[in-house]
Design an enzyme around this catalytic site. Structure first.
Site, mmCIF file in Angstrom:
data_model
loop_
_atom_site.group_PDB
_atom_site.id
_atom_site.type_symbol
_atom_site.label_atom_id
_atom_site.label_comp_id
_atom_site.label_asym_id
_atom_site.label_seq_id
_atom_site.Cartn_x
_atom_site.Cartn_y
_atom_site.Cartn_z
ATOM 1 N N ASN A 149 0.807 -1.223 0.000
ATOM 2 C CA ASN A 149 0.000 0.000 0.000
ATOM 3 C C ASN A 149 0.839 1.270 0.000
ATOM 4 O O ASN A 149 0.316 2.348 -0.215
ATOM 5 C CB ASN A 149 -0.949 0.009 1.210
ATOM 6 C CG ASN A 149 -0.212 -0.108 2.528
ATOM 7 O OD1 ASN A 149 0.523 -1.066 2.754
ATOM 8 N ND2 ASN A 149 -0.385 0.858 3.386
ATOM 9 N N CYS A 323 -2.561 5.394 8.032
ATOM 10 C CA CYS A 323 -2.763 4.737 9.322
ATOM 11 C C CYS A 323 -1.550 4.874 10.232
ATOM 12 O O CYS A 323 -1.641 4.631 11.422
ATOM 13 C CB CYS A 323 -3.082 3.258 9.120
ATOM 14 S SG CYS A 323 -4.491 3.023 8.059
HETATM 15 N N1 PMP Z 1 -4.841 -2.979 4.662
HETATM 16 C C1 PMP Z 1 -4.321 -2.071 3.815
HETATM 17 C C2 PMP Z 1 -3.355 -2.521 2.782
HETATM 18 C C3 PMP Z 1 -4.692 -0.716 3.909
HETATM 19 O O1 PMP Z 1 -4.166 0.184 3.070
HETATM 20 C C4 PMP Z 1 -5.625 -0.333 4.903
HETATM 21 C C5 PMP Z 1 -6.012 1.121 5.052
HETATM 22 N N2 PMP Z 1 -6.686 1.615 3.944
HETATM 23 C C6 PMP Z 1 -6.131 -1.324 5.751
HETATM 24 C C7 PMP Z 1 -5.726 -2.621 5.603
HETATM 25 C C8 PMP Z 1 -7.124 -0.968 6.842
HETATM 26 O O2 PMP Z 1 -8.309 -0.505 6.290
HETATM 27 P P1 PMP Z 1 -9.486 0.103 7.200
HETATM 28 O O3 PMP Z 1 -8.840 1.260 7.939
HETATM 29 O O4 PMP Z 1 -10.504 0.526 6.239
HETATM 30 O O5 PMP Z 1 -9.932 -0.948 8.136
#
Ligand code: PMP
Length: 385
Positions: A149, A323
């Protein structure tokens, strides 16, 4: 405002919003109710499951709706580990997983599981030999992201899937970064568990999916009324699920043309930056990378000061995963690629998407060399090579 941070958040497609609206008021039923309004909800829930299943070549009964990718990752790892601990207590992940997966692995480690973190090469690809070597007779699960990501590197998913299937180990992949850029086929790639997020295909936030291959056994981690085949209790978020259905249908149809456009933008950005800004480098793989991702590092400056300078010019960019953006630590992904702290801190992540225009790329390419030069002029660290 020009937006280059599609990996952290995508606008919901107006067609998706349109499809969700009736499910807030007119069609407000609970699928567990036995009356007509309830039946209507059951029907659209079934349709949504079918649409998402088709999107990844799965069967409808293999789709579990969750509250998002974090929950799907929790269910995949914790749910699988708890149910299968009699077979072994060893789990393999990579060093460049999303923070949610790293923290789930740490939680399992505190609770009696052994975790191996497989390294990656300079481009962010998993070292397959290291993966093979780390498998023991206690290994029950391998979890490796489909594509990263942050730097957008795509993994050799079919090879990892084959290896795990041959060795009788379950294979989970977090496909959140990949799902808008790659037609995913869970059967062909021998994937047993897969995390998807609605927002990453232009659906609403707070909705996700865990694909669970038929026959695989997991314990639920949310216990209650037994919805979602007993694996994820709680009244289903029907408007959100309908949004994810529509998002998946649109993505399936439009992905190829979107990728073609994004590849043009990507090439232009990479060339434009590397040719016009001295001491700039591309992070991640030159070819095996998602079409929506470019990731640079610039000697002598902080990515964060670059982000703020561009913010002043109404351009939204990122220095890494949203995050993890509140920590001062450098990105664990860039460190795993072998970058030193200063290099990791000098990085800039640009992720593009459905609503970018060619002019966005031109504007950025016109501004960026001047901004980098100005910041370097203020930096005691920078000496032109
Ligand atoms: N896995 C990946 C690769 C992410 O980029 C993200 C955040 N977009 C997440 C998990 C967690 O997603 P969420 O915050 O929508 O639970």
């Amino acid at each position: 405002m020009i937006y280059f941070d599609y990996q952290s958040s995508k606008p919901v497609d107006p067609r998706v919003i349109e499809s969700m609206l009736p499910y807030f008021d007119k069609k407000f039923g609970n699928p567990s109710s036995l009356h007509k309004i309830g039946d209507e909800a059951t029907e659209i829930l079934d349709h949504s499951r079918q649409a998402v299943a088709k999107f990844i070549n799965a069967k409808p009964e293999e789709i579990i709706f969750t509250s998002g990718a974090t929950e799907s990752n929790n269910l995949a790892l914790i749910g699988f580990a708890l149910r299968n601990k009699h077979k072994g207590n060893h789990i393999i992940i990579s060093e460049i997983e999303h923070i949610s997966l790293h923290n789930i692995a740490k939680y399992l480690q505190k609770n009696g599981f052994e975790i191996t973190r497989v390294p990656v090469d300079f481009y962010g690809q998993i070292d397959l030999d290291a993966l093979k070597d780390s498998i023991t007779d206690k290994t029950i699960l391998v979890s490796i992201n489909y594509a990263n990501n942050e730097v957008g590197t795509i993994q050799e998913i079919a090879e990892i899937g084959n290896l795990c299937r041959e060795r009788g180990i379950a294979f989970h992949t977090d496909a959140v970064a990949a799902e808008s850029q790659i037609h995913i086929n869970v059967e062909d790639n021998k994937i047993d568990l897969m995390t998807l997020s609605s927002n990453d295909i232009y659906g609403p936030k707070g909705v996700g999916v865990l694909y669970i291959k038929k026959g695989l056994r997991l314990n639920p981690i949310i216990i209650g009324g037994g919805q979602e085949f007993g694996l994820r209790s709680g009244t289903e978020n029907i408007p959100g699920i309908v949004g994810m259905k529509t998002a998946a249908e649109i993505m399936e149809k439009e992905m190829d043309s979107e990728i073609a456009t994004l590849k043009v933008y990507q090439k232009k950005l990479i060339q434009g930056v590397l040719d016009n800004i001295p001491d700039s480098y591309l992070n991640g793989h030159p070819e095996k990378r998602l079409a929506n991702n470019v990731h640079f590092r610039f000697d002598g400056i902080e990515g964060e000061s670059l982000l703020l300078a561009l913010k002043d010019k109404d351009i939204s960019v990122s220095t890494g995963s949203a995050c993890s953006s509140k920590t001062l630590e450098p990105s664990h992904t860039l460190i795993a690629l072998g970058l030193v702290h200063e290099e990791a801190h000098g990085s800039l992540q640009l992720t593009m998407g459905r609503f970018n225009k060619p002019e966005d790329i031109d504007t950025l390419l016109n501004l960026l060399p001047g901004v980098v030069k100005k910041l370097r002029g203020l930096s005691p660290l920078y000496k032109e090579s």
